[in-house]
Design an enzyme around this catalytic site. Structure first.
Site, mmCIF file in Angstrom:
data_model
loop_
_atom_site.group_PDB
_atom_site.id
_atom_site.type_symbol
_atom_site.label_atom_id
_atom_site.label_comp_id
_atom_site.label_asym_id
_atom_site.label_seq_id
_atom_site.Cartn_x
_atom_site.Cartn_y
_atom_site.Cartn_z
ATOM 1 N N ARG A 166 -15.455 66.652 22.112
ATOM 2 C CA ARG A 166 -16.119 67.000 23.271
ATOM 3 C C ARG A 166 -17.457 66.087 23.246
ATOM 4 O O ARG A 166 -18.491 66.594 23.586
ATOM 5 C CB ARG A 166 -16.308 68.338 23.560
ATOM 6 C CG ARG A 166 -14.829 68.944 23.712
ATOM 7 C CD ARG A 166 -15.186 70.532 24.370
ATOM 8 N NE ARG A 166 -15.887 71.577 23.425
ATOM 9 C CZ ARG A 166 -15.500 72.111 22.616
ATOM 10 N NH1 ARG A 166 -14.232 72.333 22.474
ATOM 11 N NH2 ARG A 166 -16.147 73.007 21.904
ATOM 12 N N ARG A 186 -19.579 65.282 27.093
ATOM 13 C CA ARG A 186 -18.628 64.084 27.465
ATOM 14 C C ARG A 186 -19.200 63.691 28.797
ATOM 15 O O ARG A 186 -19.822 64.535 29.683
ATOM 16 C CB ARG A 186 -17.227 64.539 27.569
ATOM 17 C CG ARG A 186 -16.636 64.482 26.215
ATOM 18 C CD ARG A 186 -15.163 64.877 26.447
ATOM 19 N NE ARG A 186 -14.974 66.240 26.793
ATOM 20 C CZ ARG A 186 -13.904 67.163 27.075
ATOM 21 N NH1 ARG A 186 -12.702 66.358 26.976
ATOM 22 N NH2 ARG A 186 -13.945 68.203 27.592
ATOM 23 N N ASP A 205 -20.184 70.511 25.516
ATOM 24 C CA ASP A 205 -19.522 69.420 26.008
ATOM 25 C C ASP A 205 -20.419 68.504 26.428
ATOM 26 O O ASP A 205 -20.940 68.722 27.535
ATOM 27 C CB ASP A 205 -18.358 69.907 27.002
ATOM 28 C CG ASP A 205 -17.333 68.839 27.575
ATOM 29 O OD1 ASP A 205 -17.586 67.770 27.126
ATOM 30 O OD2 ASP A 205 -16.274 69.404 28.023
ATOM 31 N N SER A 237 -9.739 62.536 26.128
ATOM 32 C CA SER A 237 -10.614 62.022 25.036
ATOM 33 C C SER A 237 -9.849 62.190 23.699
ATOM 34 O O SER A 237 -9.233 63.257 23.662
ATOM 35 C CB SER A 237 -11.737 63.152 24.937
ATOM 36 O OG SER A 237 -12.464 63.148 26.440
#
Length: 336
Positions: free
Chosen positions: A99, A134, A132, A57
């Site tokens: 994130r 993602r 997080d 990322s």
């Protein structure tokens, strides 16, 4: 673009293929988009099942600005080193800064962390963010579109492994243990391990020692090579006196009192025999003393180099991290 001698590529990669040069090494590179502006897949070499894959990322601070506040930049460097050394692999570079919270959200999280002495996961919760957020579904579908069904994933994050496996990929996790450059990053990695289950060491002392020993060994080898070459150059420039020994031994020349000086020819060299002095012809001994002195100097230099390398390695310098990465690459199954 097709490079002579390379195997055919999937159609979606053919029009982006070119030669990529990094650290003075060339490798074929193709690029394809991931989802709808969710990132890009960088395909290195002729990929196939069980090739190395890094799902990374974007981190502006770590990747571009080389911040020492996280491990993102060093992880990206190590991943690319391993992919280049293996000659093939995929880097999925996803637009999921912070994130998934974005750059502004990440900056706000850093501010709260520094003001209230919290880890970034706790700061995100305090700000109302998910620790997080993602997702990796599009990344998995891109890998499938590239013809991959099994991969070796460069990650410490079990969430990435689970997300890709849920999309039907067979995933073997390859941990990336990057030595933290400071105590702040060490605490950040501890939070990853404790709160998100990342496969990271509880204690970095053993790893610091490994880096230190790698750096010390490298320093000694380099210094030994340099000093060895220097010694050879000195020998060539100063060959020393001719060898006048008989059967490889030094000869003692003595005279009786009252005799006059006499010229003596021995093994093609001329010497003077004097009644007032006893002269020892010992070129072998003189060479030995020079060699002993040179050995002492070389040992001292090697010891100093080892001490410097040990200190630099234990402190986690970037140079020592690169050295250990090279050693790990040589031992990696991906290079066999």
């Amino acid at each position: 673009m097709t490079i002579a001698g390379d195997p055919p590529l999937p159609a979606l990669l053919a029009d982006t293929t070119h030669v990529f040069t990094r650290r003075r090494r060339d490798i074929r590179l193709s690029v394809v988009e991931v989802g709808n502006n969710q990132g890009h897949a960088l395909v290195f070499g002729d990929i196939g099942n069980d090739c190395l894959v890094r799902v990374h990322s974007r981190c502006l601070y770590g990747d571009a600005l080389r911040s020492d506040d996280c491990d993102c930049g060093p992880e990206l460097d190590a991943s690319l080193d391993m992919i280049q050394a293996a000659g093939r692999g995929v880097l999925l570079y996803l637009e999921q800064e912070g994130r998934g919270a974005g750059l502004v959200g990440k900056a706000r999280g850093y501010r709260v962390s520094q003001l209230e002495h919290l880890d970034t996961f706790s700061s995100y919760r305090k700000l109302g963010f998910s620790p997080d957020s993602r997702t990796y579904g599009e990344a998995a579908r891109t890998l499938s579109a590239l013809g991959l069904t099994s991969i070796r994933l460069l990650t410490n994050n079990p969430d990435k492994v689970g997300a890709l496996e849920s999309e039907g990929l067979r995933v073997q996790s390859v941990p990336l243990h990057i030595l933290p450059p400071n105590r702040s990053v060490e605490r950040y990695l501890a939070a990853k391990r404790q709160q998100r289950g990342h496969s990271l060491p509880e204690n970095w002392r053993v790893h610091r020692l490994r880096y230190a020993l790698a750096m010390a060994t490298f320093a000694v080898i380099v210094i030994a090579m340099i000093t060895g070459l220097s010694a050879c150059a000195i020998d060539l420039a100063n060959p020393g006196p001719p060898d006048t020994s008989v059967s490889g031994h030094a000869e003692l020349l003595s005279t009786a009192s009252g005799q006059t000086d006499t010229d003596i020819n021995m093994v093609g060299a001329q010497f003077t025999w004097s009644p007032q002095k006893t002269r020892v012809l010992s070129p072998a001994n003189s060479h030995a003393s020079v060699d002993d002195g040179r050995t002492t100097v070389l040992v001292a230099i090697a010891a100093a180099a080892a001490a410097i390398g040990l200190a630099a390695g234990y402190c986690g310098s970037r140079a020592s991290r690169r050295v250990l990465t090279r050693i790990r690459l040589l031992r990696s199954n991906s290079l066999l």
